[in-house]
Motif scaffolding. Sequence first.
Motif, short mmCIF file in Angstrom:
data_model
loop_
_atom_site.label_atom_id
_atom_site.label_comp_id
_atom_site.label_asym_id
_atom_site.label_seq_id
_atom_site.Cartn_x
_atom_site.Cartn_y
_atom_site.Cartn_z
N GLY A 141 0.79 -1.38 -0.09
CA GLY A 141 0.18 0.14 -0.01
C GLY A 141 0.83 1.14 0.13
N LYS A 142 2.10 1.22 -0.16
CA LYS A 142 2.99 2.42 -0.20
C LYS A 142 2.91 3.18 -1.42
N ARG A 143 3.31 4.43 -1.47
CA ARG A 143 3.37 5.22 -2.69
C ARG A 143 3.90 4.69 -3.69
N ILE A 144 3.56 5.13 -5.01
CA ILE A 144 4.20 4.73 -6.18
C ILE A 144 4.79 5.80 -6.97
N LEU A 145 6.13 5.62 -7.19
CA LEU A 145 7.08 6.64 -7.88
C LEU A 145 7.69 6.01 -9.06
#
Length: 165
Positions: A72-76
């Motif tokens: 569920g972490k950010r996606i860069l």
Amino acid sequence: MAFDLGTPVNTALLLYILYSIQRIIFPSNSVPQSVPNEFKNGYTWMPKSHPPTLLYQTYTPKTLEPFNGKEGKRILLAIKGVVYDVTAGRNFYGPEGMYANFAGRDASRGMAKQSFDEEMLTPIDQPLDKLEDLTAEEIENMKGWMEHFSSKYIVCGKLVENDAV
């Protein structure tokens, strides 16, 4: 042409103008008797929580890699040195998405060549891909993707060599 009060249209127009002037000169100072319904339970349009604050940062391939959307972490992802936060496109760039291999990585070559293959990605412990062997058409593809990402996602940093930070 004279103004004739004998016609109903002119009479109605004169009354409307006088009423409007009266409202401007003598505005109503009355306080509403009840609170409007839409505000009784608070504002309904407010977001449940504020989105996470993004700071513009300098990333290396190693520091960008954890932002792959897992757990569920950010996606860069980065294209030609520009880092985009594509978390809003989790369906495409998240762990189960069709562009998942670009999450947390430099996607320049893959976007330029329109390829999702793993060999399009430079290993994170090697220098950044200089993209010198791309054709003019592939460079235009990459620029098109950059325009797309810039209009849809937040630019949140730049990508530099591992030893540059």
